[in-house]
Write a protein that holds these residues in place. Structure first.
Motif, PDB file in Angstrom:
ATOM      1  N   LEU A   1      -5.887 -18.668   0.541  1.00 18.65           N
ATOM      2  CA  LEU A   1      -7.304 -18.985   0.706  1.00 18.65           C
ATOM      3  C   LEU A   1      -8.159 -18.327  -0.378  1.00 18.65           C
ATOM      4  CD1 LEU A   1      -9.460 -20.386   2.462  1.00 18.65           C
ATOM      5  CD2 LEU A   1      -9.628 -18.252   3.779  1.00 18.65           C
ATOM      6  N   THR A   2      -7.805 -17.123  -0.754  1.00 14.66           N
ATOM      7  CA  THR A   2      -8.589 -16.394  -1.759  1.00 14.66           C
ATOM      8  C   THR A   2      -8.059 -16.570  -3.169  1.00 14.66           C
ATOM      9  OG1 THR A   2      -7.263 -14.383  -1.452  1.00 14.66           O
ATOM     10  CG2 THR A   2      -9.216 -14.638  -0.048  1.00 14.66           C
ATOM     11  N   GLY A   3      -6.959 -17.293  -3.315  1.00 18.38           N
ATOM     12  CA  GLY A   3      -6.374 -17.451  -4.635  1.00 18.38           C
ATOM     13  C   GLY A   3      -5.792 -16.156  -5.185  1.00 18.38           C
ATOM     14  N   GLY A   4      -5.463 -15.217  -4.290  1.00 22.23           N
ATOM     15  CA  GLY A   4      -4.924 -13.933  -4.745  1.00 22.23           C
ATOM     16  C   GLY A   4      -5.910 -13.158  -5.600  1.00 22.23           C
ATOM     17  N   PHE A   5      -7.201 -13.398  -5.399  1.00 17.05           N
ATOM     18  CA  PHE A   5      -8.251 -12.835  -6.250  1.00 17.05           C
ATOM     19  C   PHE A   5      -8.217 -11.304  -6.244  1.00 17.05           C
ATOM     20  CE2 PHE A   5     -12.755 -11.836  -7.200  1.00 17.05           C
ATOM     21  CZ  PHE A   5     -12.896 -12.540  -8.372  1.00 17.05           C
ATOM     22  N   HIS A   6      -8.187 -10.719  -5.060  1.00 17.34           N
ATOM     23  CA  HIS A   6      -8.210  -9.254  -4.961  1.00 17.34           C
ATOM     24  C   HIS A   6      -6.853  -8.664  -5.327  1.00 17.34           C
ATOM     25  CE1 HIS A   6     -12.106  -9.680  -3.102  1.00 17.34           C
ATOM     26  NE2 HIS A   6     -11.597 -10.473  -2.184  1.00 17.34           N
ATOM     27  N   GLU A   7      -5.787  -9.353  -4.948  1.00 16.97           N
ATOM     28  CA  GLU A   7      -4.448  -8.877  -5.304  1.00 16.97           C
ATOM     29  C   GLU A   7      -4.261  -8.825  -6.815  1.00 16.97           C
ATOM     30  OE1 GLU A   7      -4.287 -10.220  -1.121  1.00 16.97           O
ATOM     31  OE2 GLU A   7      -5.113 -11.069  -2.970  1.00 16.97           O
ATOM     32  N   ASP A   8      -4.838  -9.797  -7.516  1.00 19.60           N
ATOM     33  CA  ASP A   8      -4.766  -9.797  -8.976  1.00 19.60           C
ATOM     34  C   ASP A   8      -5.490  -8.574  -9.545  1.00 19.60           C
ATOM     35  OD1 ASP A   8      -4.324 -11.221 -11.639  1.00 19.60           O
ATOM     36  OD2 ASP A   8      -6.504 -11.052 -11.632  1.00 19.60           O
ATOM     37  N   GLY A   9      -6.637  -8.244  -8.974  1.00 19.80           N
ATOM     38  CA  GLY A   9      -7.368  -7.057  -9.426  1.00 19.80           C
ATOM     39  C   GLY A   9      -6.601  -5.781  -9.161  1.00 19.80           C
ATOM     40  N   TRP A  10      -5.906  -5.738  -8.027  1.00 23.53           N
ATOM     41  CA  TRP A  10      -5.081  -4.576  -7.705  1.00 23.53           C
ATOM     42  C   TRP A  10      -3.940  -4.425  -8.710  1.00 23.53           C
ATOM     43  CZ3 TRP A  10      -4.231  -0.064  -5.701  1.00 23.53           C
ATOM     44  CH2 TRP A  10      -2.952   0.341  -5.361  1.00 23.53           C
ATOM     45  N   ALA A  11      -3.252  -5.534  -9.000  1.00 19.43           N
ATOM     46  CA  ALA A  11      -2.133  -5.489  -9.947  1.00 19.43           C
ATOM     47  C   ALA A  11      -2.609  -5.058 -11.336  1.00 19.43           C
ATOM     48  CB  ALA A  11      -1.444  -6.851 -10.017  1.00 19.43           C
ATOM     49  N   ASP A  12      -3.732  -5.619 -11.791  1.00 20.99           N
ATOM     50  CA  ASP A  12      -4.247  -5.256 -13.113  1.00 20.99           C
ATOM     51  C   ASP A  12      -4.654  -3.785 -13.158  1.00 20.99           C
ATOM     52  OD1 ASP A  12      -3.852  -7.765 -14.132  1.00 20.99           O
ATOM     53  OD2 ASP A  12      -5.916  -8.447 -13.828  1.00 20.99           O
ATOM     54  N   THR A  13      -5.245  -3.299 -12.059  1.00 30.89           N
ATOM     55  CA  THR A  13      -5.642  -1.895 -12.009  1.00 30.89           C
ATOM     56  C   THR A  13      -4.425  -0.979 -12.040  1.00 30.89           C
ATOM     57  OG1 THR A  13      -7.672  -2.409 -10.790  1.00 30.89           O
ATOM     58  CG2 THR A  13      -6.865  -0.153 -10.646  1.00 30.89           C
ATOM     59  N   CYS A  14      -3.380  -1.365 -11.312  1.00 31.52           N
ATOM     60  CA  CYS A  14      -2.138  -0.575 -11.342  1.00 31.52           C
ATOM     61  C   CYS A  14      -1.562  -0.522 -12.752  1.00 31.52           C
ATOM     62  CB  CYS A  14      -1.112  -1.177 -10.381  1.00 31.52           C
ATOM     63  SG  CYS A  14      -1.482  -0.929  -8.636  1.00 31.52           S
ATOM     64  N   ASP A  15      -1.556  -1.663 -13.443  1.00 34.24           N
ATOM     65  CA  ASP A  15      -1.048  -1.688 -14.812  1.00 34.24           C
ATOM     66  C   ASP A  15      -1.895  -0.815 -15.733  1.00 34.24           C
ATOM     67  OD1 ASP A  15       1.229  -3.292 -14.639  1.00 34.24           O
ATOM     68  OD2 ASP A  15       0.089  -5.144 -14.779  1.00 34.24           O
ATOM     69  N   GLY A  16      -3.220  -0.912 -15.594  1.00 40.22           N
ATOM     70  CA  GLY A  16      -4.109  -0.195 -16.500  1.00 40.22           C
ATOM     71  C   GLY A  16      -4.153   1.303 -16.250  1.00 40.22           C
ATOM     72  N   LEU A  17      -4.097   1.689 -14.979  1.00 40.02           N
ATOM     73  CA  LEU A  17      -4.284   3.097 -14.644  1.00 40.02           C
ATOM     74  C   LEU A  17      -3.008   3.760 -14.138  1.00 40.02           C
ATOM     75  CD1 LEU A  17      -7.786   2.899 -12.900  1.00 40.02           C
ATOM     76  CD2 LEU A  17      -7.244   3.432 -15.279  1.00 40.02           C
ATOM     77  N   GLY A  18      -1.910   3.003 -14.093  1.00 37.42           N
ATOM     78  CA  GLY A  18      -0.659   3.576 -13.610  1.00 37.42           C
ATOM     79  C   GLY A  18      -0.055   4.589 -14.561  1.00 37.42           C
ATOM     80  N   GLY A  19      -0.253   4.390 -15.833  1.00 41.71           N
ATOM     81  CA  GLY A  19       0.292   5.315 -16.823  1.00 41.71           C
ATOM     82  C   GLY A  19      -0.770   6.260 -17.360  1.00 41.71           C
TER      83      GLY A  19
END
Length: 266
Positions: A79-97
């Motif tokens: 329903l949301t097109g994974g909109f928030h999940e995409d932001g979570w994944a990108d944030t993990c990639d950007g701030l994980g290291g």
């Protein structure tokens, strides 16, 4: 009447921005409306939560609870097109290291998913599914209500970030440039009032849920402030991806906090 019509337009803009739901053609669009519609984020969250709860309830009549939970989460993602999940994944990639602010912002702009993002999604979806399943097993009514409330309350967290923190990315090249501007206090208060109303309805349905609701308020607020502190320390503020990530974290924390006290009110 004109003000009321404008508010209806803002609601539809929020609905269109965060879901796949079609909106009437007469709504139109102006860039400034995207920032103004932030007050309706928790309202849209309620609708998403109701949709997910309806799928969960219907599926539980046919399949085991574990399958029903999986279908419910899949339905909300669709329903949301994974909109928030995409932001979570990108944030993990950007701030994980351990990378610089500039490098983190650059990574979050990359549409490709990295190892941190993939792991983050697996852990997030898995933990939400496990928490929801445990809530359902403890009290099916509570599980359904918790799903709706978590979706609603977690969408107030990004509104707080927009009102209390600064935009950390390049505002001129933001995907949703109006979200880079600060939300007004009135926008925050409207979302807060909606969540208080929803909490009152849940408490009226079953007063035994009040301790859990109080815990969820405290835990959700603490998670929001923790995300704000972390983002300001790492980036100097938030980006659009971080708003989605905050929603995901707060949703999970709310479910876990309700589960931690489930023995008190069941």
């Amino acid at each position: 009447m004109r003000h009321l019509l404008h508010q209806v337009r803002l609601f539809f803009i929020a609905l269109q921005f965060f879901t796949r739901c079609p909106v009437p053609a007469w709504v139109g669009f102006e860039p400034a409306w995207l920032q103004q519609c932030a007050r309706y984020f928790p309202v849209v969250g309620t609708l998403v939560g109701l949709f997910a709860a309806a799928v969960l309830w219907a599926a539980s009549w046919i399949w085991p609870a574990s399958i029903a939970v999986g279908l419910s989460i899949a339905a909300s993602v669709w329903l949301t097109g994974g909109f928030h999940e995409d932001g979570w994944a990108d944030t993990c990639d950007g701030l994980g290291g351990a990378v610089s602010r500039e490098k983190a912002l650059l990574i979050m702009k990359d549409s490709r998913i990295g190892s941190y993002g993939a792991l983050g999604l697996i852990l997030m979806l898995g933990l939400k599914a496990a928490a929801l399943l445990a809530l359902l097993e403890a009290d099916p009514h509570l599980g359904l209500a918790a799903l709706v409330w978590a979706h609603s309350a977690s969408r107030l967290a990004p509104v707080w970030l927009m009102s209390a923190s600064a935009y950390a990315g390049d505002a001129d090249h933001a995907k949703a440039k109006p979200l880079a501007t600060q939300a007004s206090s009135g926008t925050l208060y409207f979302g807060l009032a909606w969540l208080l109303l929803l909490s009152g309805l849940m408490a009226a349905y079953d007063s035994a849920w009040v301790p859990g609701l109080c815990a969820a308020w405290v835990a959700g607020g603490a998670a929001t402030l923790a995300m704000q502190s972390w983002l300001e320390r790492r980036l100097g503020g938030y980006t659009g991806d971080n708003l989605g990530a905050t929603q995901q974290i707060v949703e999970l924390v709310i479910l876990l906090s309700l589960l931690a006290l489930v023995g008190v009110f069941t």
